[in-house]
Design an enzyme around this catalytic site. Structure first.
Site, mmCIF file in Angstrom:
data_model
loop_
_atom_site.group_PDB
_atom_site.id
_atom_site.type_symbol
_atom_site.label_atom_id
_atom_site.label_comp_id
_atom_site.label_asym_id
_atom_site.label_seq_id
_atom_site.Cartn_x
_atom_site.Cartn_y
_atom_site.Cartn_z
ATOM 1 N N HIS A 296 0.784 -1.226 0.000
ATOM 2 C CA HIS A 296 0.000 0.000 0.000
ATOM 3 C C HIS A 296 0.824 1.288 0.000
ATOM 4 O O HIS A 296 0.285 2.373 -0.169
ATOM 5 C CB HIS A 296 -0.876 -0.043 1.259
ATOM 6 C CG HIS A 296 -2.107 0.805 1.201
ATOM 7 N ND1 HIS A 296 -2.288 1.821 0.300
ATOM 8 C CD2 HIS A 296 -3.234 0.783 1.939
ATOM 9 C CE1 HIS A 296 -3.457 2.390 0.514
ATOM 10 N NE2 HIS A 296 -4.052 1.780 1.495
ATOM 11 N N SER B 289 -27.659 8.081 -1.951
ATOM 12 C CA SER B 289 -26.279 7.781 -2.322
ATOM 13 C C SER B 289 -25.914 6.414 -1.758
ATOM 14 O O SER B 289 -26.003 6.208 -0.542
ATOM 15 C CB SER B 289 -25.327 8.833 -1.745
ATOM 16 O OG SER B 289 -24.021 8.309 -1.586
ATOM 17 N N PRO B 290 -25.505 5.452 -2.587
ATOM 18 C CA PRO B 290 -25.189 4.119 -2.070
ATOM 19 C C PRO B 290 -24.120 4.126 -0.989
ATOM 20 O O PRO B 290 -24.261 3.433 0.022
ATOM 21 C CB PRO B 290 -24.736 3.356 -3.318
ATOM 22 C CG PRO B 290 -25.472 4.004 -4.437
ATOM 23 C CD PRO B 290 -25.494 5.463 -4.076
ATOM 24 N N TYR C 141 -13.809 6.348 10.502
ATOM 25 C CA TYR C 141 -13.007 6.846 9.382
ATOM 26 C C TYR C 141 -13.520 6.219 8.100
ATOM 27 O O TYR C 141 -13.603 5.003 7.995
ATOM 28 C CB TYR C 141 -11.552 6.428 9.626
ATOM 29 C CG TYR C 141 -10.501 6.878 8.636
ATOM 30 C CD1 TYR C 141 -9.384 7.598 9.069
ATOM 31 C CD2 TYR C 141 -10.567 6.542 7.288
ATOM 32 C CE1 TYR C 141 -8.387 7.967 8.182
ATOM 33 C CE2 TYR C 141 -9.584 6.922 6.394
ATOM 34 C CZ TYR C 141 -8.492 7.635 6.846
ATOM 35 O OH TYR C 141 -7.499 8.011 5.972
ATOM 36 N N GLN D 214 -14.755 1.834 0.757
ATOM 37 C CA GLN D 214 -15.467 1.117 -0.297
ATOM 38 C C GLN D 214 -14.646 1.048 -1.574
ATOM 39 O O GLN D 214 -14.079 2.042 -2.019
ATOM 40 C CB GLN D 214 -16.791 1.817 -0.633
ATOM 41 C CG GLN D 214 -17.593 1.089 -1.707
ATOM 42 C CD GLN D 214 -18.303 1.994 -2.695
ATOM 43 O OE1 GLN D 214 -18.543 1.605 -3.826
ATOM 44 N NE2 GLN D 214 -18.650 3.206 -2.270
#
Length: 620
Positions: free
Chosen positions: A333, A421-422, A445, A547
């Site tokens: 990452h 909004s999903p 967060y 997400q």
């Protein structure tokens, strides 16, 4: 200390012909044609940030705590005070023409390279693929994945990849340079990352039974076909046999200082330095695991951490294929957030599923070189280090639990049908589930990507708000009418949408406050705003969420960031919402139950109230 950064939320769209208000750099390829025109990450007004901060912590404090925090914030922003001075210093850095992004060096150092805990669990993340119905043989599936990944690499190297967009604006593509032929290096006091020339490094690392092999992917100037790659992979299976070697890859799971020391031991012996460089310079790693995970929990856990042996976690990209043909990916990452690798993996899966890539000739050239076995020289010190690394890894992973909930009641289509909004809607599912389980709302967060700015990465969207707290309390109160619950729910969702829209514009409060803190000079006393228990509590992320969605992924996730918290990664696909829940055994199974219950109750609530208002059909 940051435990890790957070995978950026919501993969960006890639429209065909967006109307771009930026000038085009005709000298650059399509991928970077807007790069020089991207705006810089802004520094919000100090008053704006502090107002947003106070509003966010109000949801987490009682009257007395809030009054104290408000007084501290007021003192911090007094004219001529320390807050004004730190803000001035930050603006000077941001306005420096030689600084592309004022946050970049501080963030990379603090969240990644200077971070000393293991990358496994705390930094790396995974995608678990859905099954390939046509390729259940592991060698066949691995070969197809490699070919598809090489096509994506070609687009990146030749800079022909179309940029990503958000609201018709191009996003920064600079991090793509860290995707292929890249590796993180352990070093004291801070790690670093290197990339290698893609023109001269066209080999991949293949790991099987802890043994490392190198396969050249180009022969006589021609890339190997999928059939040829499959043939080479089958040779690796045969060469690796059924016995396992000492797990050099386990060293990459260690504390970064320990790994630094262990790597020096390796480099000091025989030709190990040259062998390591072949791994480090390779296009990517292909891990051929000898396990056969079946359930979503099993494959997600196997892609996330595996057994800690058959890996090289410092490689930016690791594709993983299991003996039963299941597959996935593990990403490092440090220099690259999740949206670029989500795009890579979605491209790989989509290209294979829709047969959109050229697999080349089915014929196999007779002069392909054998896969090269990397025979490391090991001594007792290195063998002891491997044993310690394996023991530490096993102990660390044993402290964690991972559970996957594939909620099939509805997904993105159903949420949009309800008019929401999903992403904000699912955030409220998480808020309600946590409140059901603990009877309190805590700091949350959600990662918001800031790639609309040059070298942008992420900002925090603080999901817990006064509105979300009011709503979850009402949801659990049987005396509150359904219509009131629905109104409070809509307000909570809209509040989240507003915060997210500001965060992606670089106008959250957390990165600005971080920049102010980093602007302190050595020896200067830390202002009370940063030692205030409310600040500490509000940045102790009990819920770390993000997400990324693909119809080709069966799992996606990473670890928690505080010992008493959860890492909840989620996908919002057309008709399914998937949650990956990780914690240090904080009863994840029960959390999954409450997530399902919260999703059910929200559906019932909004179906009922909106049907009553005549706005949508009674059932989705």
């Amino acid at each position: 200390m940051f435990r890790r950064n957070y995978v950026a939320a919501a993969a960006p769209s890639i429209p065909n012909k967006p109307a771009i208000p930026y000038p085009v750099d005709t000298a650059a390829g399509p991928m970077l044609r807007y790069q020089k025109s991207l705006p810089r990450l802004p520094v919000p007004a100090l008053s704006e940030t502090l107002e947003k901060y106070l509003k966010s912590v109000r949801a987490l404090t009682n009257e007395e705590e809030y009054a104290k925090t408000k007084a501290i914030v007021t003192e911090f922003q007094n004219p001529g005070g320390i807050g004004e001075e730190l803000h001035k210093r930050l603006l000077e850095k941001a306005n420096n023409p030689n600084v592309i992004n004022w946050l970049e060096d501080w963030w990379n150092e603090t969240a990644y390279y200077g971070y000393r805990d293991p990358t496994v669990v705390y930094v790396s993340y995974f995608f678990a693929y859905k099954d390939d119905k046509l390729r259940k043989d592991p060698a066949a599936r691995a070969a197809a994945i490699v070919t598809a990944a090489l096509e994506f690499r070609r687009l990146v190297v030749e800079q022909q990849l179309e940029p990503e967009y958000a609201k018709k604006l191009p996003l920064c593509m600079a991090s793509y340079k860290w995707m292929f032929n890249a590796c993180r290096y352990p070093n004291k006091p801070s790690d670093f990352e290197l990339t290698f020339d893609p023109a001269t490094n066209n080999h991949m690392t293949v790991i099987r039974n802890n043994k490392f092999f190198i396969i050249d992917l180009v022969k006589d100037g021609i890339q190997l076909s999928t059939s040829e790659i499959e043939s080479q992979i089958r040779k690796v299976y045969k060469l690796a046999g059924n016995t396992k070697d000492p797990a050099i890859g386990a060293l990459t799971t260690e504390n970064r200082d320990n790994w630094t020391d262990y790597r020096k031991l390796l480099l000091a012996i025989g030709s190990n330095e040259q062998l390591l460089k072949k791994i480090e310079s390779s296009v990517f790693a292909l891990c051929l695991d000898d396990t056969s995970p079946v359930t979503r929990d099993e494959i997600s856990h196997a892609c996330w951490v595996g057994d800690g042996r058959n890996r090289y976690f410092d490689k930016s990209l690791q594709f993983i294929v299991f003996d039963n043909g299941k597959a996935g990916f593990c990403g490092e990452h440090s220099s690259m957030d999740g949206t670029p690798t989500a795009r890579l993996n979605d491209f790989v899966c989509d290209s294979i599923a829709k047969n959109k890539i050229n697999h080349g000739s089915p014929n196999i050239r007779s002069n392909l070189p054998e896969p090269e076995r990397l025979n490391f020289t090991l001594n007792n010190d290195i063998l002891d280090a491997i044993a310690k690394a394996e023991s530490n890894f096993d102990s660390l992973v044993a402290k964690h639990d991972l559970r996957v909930l594939a909620y099939q009641g509805y997904g993105k289509n159903g949420i949009k049908k309800l008019g929401f909004s999903p992403d904000a809607y699912v955030q409220m599912i998480i808020q309600l589930a946590y409140y059901k389980m603990y009877g309190v709302s805590r700091s949350t967060y959600e990662s918001a990507q800031t790639r609309k700015f040059a070298h942008g990465r992420t900002e925090v969207c603080r999901s817990t708000s006064v509105d979300s707290v009011n709503w979850v309390k009402a949801m659990e109160d049987t005396k509150v009418p359904l219509e009131v619950k629905a109104d409070l729910g809509r307000k909570a969702i809209q509040s989240h949408v507003k915060y997210m829209s500001e965060a992606v514009e670089g106008r959250g409060c957390d990165r600005h406050l971080f920049g102010l803190r980093m602007s302190l000079k050595p020896g200067e006393e830390k202002p009370a705003i940063f030692t205030d228990p409310t600040y500490i509590k509000s940045t102790h992320w009990f819920l770390s969420t993000s997400q990324l969605s693909s119809e080709y992924f069966d799992g996606y996730g990473w670890g928690e960031v505080v010992p008493d918290g959860y890492g909840i990664a989620y996908q919002i696909n057309a008709n399914v919402i998937s949650f990956n829940v990780v914690s240090m055994h904080l009863n994840n199974q029960r959390m999954c139950h409450y997530l399902r219950e919260a999703a059910d109750e929200m559906k019932e609530l909004f179906e009922h109230t909106q049907a009553k208002e005549g706005r949508v059909p009674a059932k989705l």
